[in-house]
Design a protein around this motif. Structure first.
Motif, short mmCIF file in Angstrom:
data_model
loop_
_atom_site.label_atom_id
_atom_site.label_comp_id
_atom_site.label_asym_id
_atom_site.label_seq_id
_atom_site.Cartn_x
_atom_site.Cartn_y
_atom_site.Cartn_z
N VAL A 81 0.84 -1.20 0.00
CA VAL A 81 0.00 0.00 0.00
C VAL A 81 0.88 1.25 0.00
N SER A 82 2.16 1.06 -0.33
CA SER A 82 3.07 2.21 -0.30
C SER A 82 4.00 2.17 -1.52
N VAL A 108 -0.90 -6.10 -5.59
CA VAL A 108 -2.14 -6.38 -4.87
C VAL A 108 -2.21 -5.42 -3.70
N GLY A 109 -3.34 -4.75 -3.53
CA GLY A 109 -3.48 -3.80 -2.42
C GLY A 109 -4.49 -4.31 -1.42
N VAL A 141 7.15 0.84 2.46
CA VAL A 141 7.85 1.95 3.10
C VAL A 141 6.73 2.84 3.65
N LEU A 142 6.28 2.47 4.82
CA LEU A 142 5.13 3.17 5.43
C LEU A 142 5.56 4.49 6.06
N SER A 143 6.86 4.61 6.37
CA SER A 143 7.32 5.82 7.05
C SER A 143 7.00 7.08 6.24
N LYS A 144 6.92 6.93 4.90
CA LYS A 144 6.63 8.12 4.08
C LYS A 144 5.17 8.56 4.22
N TYR A 145 4.34 7.71 4.80
CA TYR A 145 2.93 8.06 5.04
C TYR A 145 2.62 8.39 6.50
N LEU A 146 3.64 8.36 7.34
CA LEU A 146 3.36 8.58 8.77
C LEU A 146 3.28 10.07 9.10
N ASP A 147 2.34 10.39 9.96
CA ASP A 147 2.22 11.75 10.48
C ASP A 147 3.02 11.77 11.79
#
Ligand code: UT7
Length: 324
Positions: A81-82, A108-109, A141-147
């Motif tokens: 998802v990233s 696949v998401g 790489v979820l860190s790019k979506y973290l607030d």
């Protein structure tokens, strides 16, 4: 009848390690809260590597471990998802990077259930005789979506990738049974990467809120209600009992969720594998990262039988019985 045998596992995580204490320097939190509420102590964050880079690292390791020529790879599925881009897919970027010119590649998401959904799809292609092998990777790489101002989410997630190489066999092995589901009506409990429909002819702003938003309590309730039912129904369907299972590998979101699942299923905790202390929640990568670790540690051996169970955004869930 064909089955999909797991021939090799591999993983690739960024080198940079961020501890709970490191996070406490930038957001109002502390190690005690994070580790007691979630079991997480550290996570790996990208130093600049994007999702396709670490997914490619996994694919290269799988090629080497399985001893396969990239030209002989039939299918590449990346659950994520990233992604680096909306298009091309991460799977196509991986295909280009490894020179698997004869493969079909797509993403696949399904968030934290993504690896399970991806493996299920690969298995169907193999079972039906369409393809003889597949690489299935979960990469985030979820860190790019973290607030990093939202302490309720930024302390929970991490970056990483891992996967498996599966191959057609007539031996009864690999994915033996599955149980999956989705509940889109509850999807707003965990969102990220919103993309508003602005164009030159409407007045919708294109300014997106990309960051992850999570109603943690709602997801906690969903997971502790749905996963035990899913695993129970899988075991009934497959005709297996607790004694038949060598391990249960749940999505690595929260150790408290795993303890509740264990209690509800009456499966002892020592059958459950956990490594969220080291990686945090890496969404679609969490199950294959742990799977690779279990193989490397010798916890999973040839012939081992266990359950993989994922749950998360969508909402989605999926459990599968696998034999090595
Ligand atoms: O991968 C897919 C899905 N994700 C999950 O599975 C996550 C599921 N949910 C969870 O794991 C848990 O709900 C959390 C770990 C996210 C939160 O645990 P909780 O026990 O549900 O805590 P809470 O959200 O109810 O918050 C309790 C308190 C609040 O303070 P008040 O209102 O009681 O004063 C929060 O503001 O903890 C506070 N809090 C924090 N304190 C220190 C929330 N985040 C933090 C933090 N550090 N990082």
């Amino acid at each position: 009848m064909y089955f999909s045998k797991i021939i090799a596992t591999g993983a690739c995580v960024p080198d940079m390690i961020v501890t709970n204490d490191d996070l406490a320097k930038i957001v109002d939190t502390n190690d005690e809260w994070i580790s007691s509420r979630s079991g997480i102590k550290r996570r790996h964050f990208s130093k600049g590597e994007n999702t396709s880079d670490i997914a490619t690292g996994v694919a290269k390791e799988l090629i080497q471990k399985a001893g396969i020529d990239p030209l002989d790879i039939d299918l590449i599925i990346v659950a994520s998802v990233s992604a680096d881009y909306t298009t091309p897919s991460t799977a196509c970027l991986v295909q280009g990077n490894i020179g698997a010119v004869n493969a079909v590649a797509f993403d696949v998401g399904a968030a934290c259930s993504g690896f399970i959904f991806g493996l299920s799809i690969a298995d169907k292609y193999i079972k039906s005789g369409v393809y003889k092998n597949a690489i299935v990777i979960g990469a985030e790489v979820l860190s790019k979506y973290l607030d990093f101002e939202d302490r309720g989410t930024c302390v929970l997630f991490g970056d990483g990738a891992a996967g498996v190489f599966v191959e057609r066999t007539e031996e009864r092995t690999g994915l033996l049974a599955e149980e999956m589901g989705s509940d889109g009506a509850k999807g707003m409990a965990l969102t990220g990467g919103h993309s508003p429909a602005g164009n030159a002819f409407n007045d919708v702003t294109r300014q997106a809120k990309r960051e992850l938003y999570m109603d943690g309590r709602a997801i906690f309730d969903f997971a502790t209600r749905t996963v035990p039912k899913s695993v129970k129904s899988l075991m009934e369907k497959a005709g297996v009992t607790v004694d038949d299972l060598d391990f249960v590998l749940p999505h690595q979101a929260n150790s408290r969720i795993v303890e509740i699942i264990s209690r509800k299923l009456k499966i002892p905790m020592d059958k459950f594998y956990m490594n969220m202390d080291e990686y945090g929640n890496t969404s679609s990568a969490s199950i294959p990262i742990a799977l690779n670790e279990m193989v490397e540690k010798g916890i999973i051996k040839e012939g081992s039988v266990g359950v993989l169970t994922g749950f998360g955004a969508g909402l989605t869930w999926g459990s599968m019985l696998i034999k090595f």
